[in-house]
Design an enzyme around this catalytic site. Structure first.
Site, mmCIF file in Angstrom:
data_model
loop_
_atom_site.group_PDB
_atom_site.id
_atom_site.type_symbol
_atom_site.label_atom_id
_atom_site.label_comp_id
_atom_site.label_asym_id
_atom_site.label_seq_id
_atom_site.Cartn_x
_atom_site.Cartn_y
_atom_site.Cartn_z
ATOM 1 N N HIS A 131 -53.936 -26.142 64.108
ATOM 2 C CA HIS A 131 -53.897 -24.881 64.853
ATOM 3 C C HIS A 131 -54.876 -23.918 64.172
ATOM 4 O O HIS A 131 -55.090 -24.004 62.956
ATOM 5 C CB HIS A 131 -52.468 -24.342 64.766
ATOM 6 C CG HIS A 131 -52.167 -23.132 65.585
ATOM 7 N ND1 HIS A 131 -52.560 -21.868 65.224
ATOM 8 C CD2 HIS A 131 -51.469 -22.989 66.746
ATOM 9 C CE1 HIS A 131 -52.123 -21.001 66.127
ATOM 10 N NE2 HIS A 131 -51.464 -21.648 67.061
ATOM 11 N N ASP A 209 -48.224 -27.070 57.270
ATOM 12 C CA ASP A 209 -47.907 -26.202 58.396
ATOM 13 C C ASP A 209 -46.765 -26.880 59.165
ATOM 14 O O ASP A 209 -46.981 -27.862 59.873
ATOM 15 C CB ASP A 209 -49.158 -26.042 59.270
ATOM 16 C CG ASP A 209 -48.867 -25.233 60.534
ATOM 17 O OD1 ASP A 209 -47.688 -24.943 60.808
ATOM 18 O OD2 ASP A 209 -49.840 -24.902 61.249
ATOM 19 N N GLN A 212 -44.298 -26.695 63.893
ATOM 20 C CA GLN A 212 -43.767 -27.566 64.952
ATOM 21 C C GLN A 212 -42.834 -28.633 64.385
ATOM 22 O O GLN A 212 -42.470 -29.580 65.090
ATOM 23 C CB GLN A 212 -44.924 -28.244 65.714
ATOM 24 C CG GLN A 212 -45.875 -27.282 66.399
ATOM 25 C CD GLN A 212 -45.242 -26.543 67.590
ATOM 26 O OE1 GLN A 212 -44.155 -26.882 68.052
ATOM 27 N NE2 GLN A 212 -45.925 -25.520 68.072
ATOM 28 N N LYS A 235 -40.140 -20.051 66.813
ATOM 29 C CA LYS A 235 -40.200 -21.426 67.347
ATOM 30 C C LYS A 235 -38.923 -22.201 67.030
ATOM 31 O O LYS A 235 -38.795 -23.365 67.371
ATOM 32 C CB LYS A 235 -41.415 -22.154 66.770
ATOM 33 C CG LYS A 235 -42.747 -21.553 67.236
ATOM 34 C CD LYS A 235 -43.914 -22.398 66.800
ATOM 35 C CE LYS A 235 -45.223 -21.671 66.849
ATOM 36 N NZ LYS A 235 -45.785 -21.529 68.195
ATOM 37 N N CYS A 374 -54.813 -22.831 70.901
ATOM 38 C CA CYS A 374 -55.284 -22.420 69.562
ATOM 39 C C CYS A 374 -55.706 -23.631 68.736
ATOM 40 O O CYS A 374 -55.430 -23.693 67.524
ATOM 41 C CB CYS A 374 -54.226 -21.619 68.814
ATOM 42 S SG CYS A 374 -53.790 -20.095 69.634
HETATM 43 C C1 LIG Z 1 -48.817 -25.952 64.397
HETATM 44 C C2 LIG Z 1 -48.844 -24.458 64.496
HETATM 45 N N1 LIG Z 1 -49.285 -23.748 63.441
HETATM 46 C C3 LIG Z 1 -49.329 -22.409 63.469
HETATM 47 C C4 LIG Z 1 -48.933 -21.703 64.562
HETATM 48 C C5 LIG Z 1 -49.007 -20.198 64.547
HETATM 49 O O1 LIG Z 1 -47.714 -19.656 64.570
HETATM 50 P P1 LIG Z 1 -47.509 -18.089 64.717
HETATM 51 O O2 LIG Z 1 -48.322 -17.661 65.895
HETATM 52 O O3 LIG Z 1 -46.040 -17.947 64.930
HETATM 53 O O4 LIG Z 1 -47.973 -17.467 63.442
HETATM 54 C C6 LIG Z 1 -48.490 -22.392 65.686
HETATM 55 C C7 LIG Z 1 -48.122 -21.661 66.922
HETATM 56 O O5 LIG Z 1 -48.286 -22.123 68.022
HETATM 57 C C8 LIG Z 1 -48.441 -23.802 65.643
HETATM 58 O O6 LIG Z 1 -48.026 -24.506 66.703
#
Ligand SMILES: Cc1ncc(COP(=O)(O)O)c(C=O)c1O
Length: 428
Positions: A131, A209, A212, A235, A374
């Site tokens: 992401h 990260d 998910q 999430k 993203c």
């Molecule tokens: C794998 C992953 N990393 C990071 C993020 C970013 O999360 P946030 O927008 O809550 O900071 C997301 C959000 O869709 C994500 O799916």
């Protein structure tokens, strides 16, 4: 043991759905809502809404500051929240830093750990499936320090072989290996514990990260053994505006604070400041108090239902969706087989823009996301500018998956119609 705590039996989605007030509403078309955009954000159960409302109604005040009743009660609820969240991922409370979300947590690591550990010529290893939240902060760090970023490629099925990981680790000797536990586009579940072991052998610090992962599967930071694990509250049935930066105690203690201000100090004088202890050292200013209390309620909610059961439920849904979509000509699905992925399915429909597909599904009450999610570098690798993404959670049902597959079939047939008319015209 009741039906909620027995982890061997399937989820009672009927019962679970009653906990989520929003799921009984309709889409703007009047069709019953089928919410399949859980990768973007999840819905909140009554218990989370209630916990936050109770704080505002009964004991809201700033934390760690007052010695009056409200402040003591809110401080105690806030610190208890840290404990509930630590329990969810098998961490100690001092290793749980409240951040604004996954993005903010990664930026904190990049600014604090990154600025003090990386220099020109050093390497950061990422996967191409990240992401933007796990790419751009490192690119900014590279701009500041002159370090380089290397991306691990995914294969045709959206997976990365351990041998490739090992090869890149040996070739580049990265200072940091930062990767997603579950791809938010492909759904691929990467083998976190194995990759952390390989990274350790290569001397790399590891950030996972888990945006998910934490909401959908059992995560134990002890088993993973990464230096940093980050995720977002919204999430995992919690509020927006809060996320977690988990860091190993020794690693957090050795890091300089990033944001300065109130609450993160031990003393301040005109000649300087002394930073406080972890985790407060990284929590400058008034923290997201009510959000922490809401996230703790969410952690207890999914914890009681059981992450292993949620995982099994989503895998069953994703298999059903993949099997269904495979029967529709002109639908291309990305990512690995069902047993290697979380509850995420990204796809394109021939001759239709993903935004149009999403709009057609919305008319049937089905909420999916369309776009690059993203993850522009990944989409470039996949050779498409955008995809549609259906993402499942504990309250989704097999009937909803079937409705989704049928609606994609309908959309596909609709996409065919003009070309049939065109070929009929050509033939006449
Ligand atoms: C794998 C992953 N990393 C990071 C993020 C970013 O999360 P946030 O927008 O809550 O900071 C997301 C959000 O869709 C994500 O799916």
């Amino acid at each position: 043991m009741n039906s909620l705590t027995d982890t061997t039996i399937d989820l009672d989605t009927e019962l679970i759905r009653r906990d989520f007030p929003i799921l009984s509403r309709q889409a703007s078309s009047g069709a019953p809502l089928i919410y399949l955009d859980n990768g973007a954000t999840t819905q909140r159960p009554e218990t989370v809404i209630e916990a936050m409302s109770a704080c505002y109604r009964q004991y809201y005040a700033n934390v760690h500051r007052g010695i009056h009743t409200l402040s003591e009660e809110s401080t105690s609820a806030f610190e208890n929240a840290r404990e509930s969240i630590a329990r969810l991922i098998g961490a100690n409370t001092s290793e749980i830093v409240f951040a604004a979300g996954t993005t903010a947590a990664i930026n904190t690591v990049a600014r604090s750990w990154g600025d003090s550990h990386l220099a020109a010529g050093d390497t950061i290893l990422l996967t191409i499936a990240e992401h933007h939240a796990n790419i751009v902060p490192w690119q900014q760090l590279a701009e500041r320090t002159g370090c380089r970023i290397v991306f691990l490629p995914v294969d045709e099925t959206g997976q990365i072989d351990d041998e490739i990981v090992q090869q890149y680790l040996q070739q580049w000797s990265p200072k940091l290996f930062a990767f997603t536990a579950v791809s938010n586009v492909l759904g691929t579940e990467f083998p976190v514990a194995r990759w952390v072991r390989l990274a350790r052998q290569a001397g790399a610090t590891v950030l996972v990260d888990a945006a998910q992962a934490v909401p959908h599967q059992v995560v134990d930071v002890g088993d993973w053994d990464a230096d940093f694990v980050v995720f977002s509250g919204h999430k995992v049935c919690g509020p927006t505006g809060i996320g977690i930066l988990y860091g190993k105690s020794a690693v957090l203690e050795a890091m300089p604070p990033f944001l300065g201000g109130g609450a993160m100090i031990r003393t301040v004088s005109t000649s300087g400041y002394v930073a406080g202890e972890v985790p407060q050292k990284f929590e400058a200013g008034t923290p997201p108090i009510v959000e922490a209390i809401g996230l703790a309620a969410a952690a207890r909610y999914v914890g009681e239902i059981g992450l292993a059961r949620i995982d099994r439920h989503e895998k069953r849904l994703v298999r059903r969706a993949l099997d269904g979509l495979a029967t529709i000509d002109g639908v291309r699905v990305f990512g690995p087989p069902a047993d290697r992925r979380g509850g995420i399915v990204s796809f394109v429909v021939d001759a239709m823009h993903p935004h149009d597909v999403s709009q057609w599904l919305d008319i049937r009450g089905i909420a999916v996301r369309a776009g690059h999610h993203c993850a522009m570098p990944l989409h470039e690798r996949l050779g498409v500018p955008a995809t549609c993404r259906a993402s499942f959670y504990l309250y989704n049902t097999e009937a909803e998956v079937d409705a989704f597959v049928n609606a994609v079939g309908e959309v596909r047939r609709r996409a065919d119609r003009p070309s049939r008319r065109a070929s009929a015209r050509q033939g006449s």
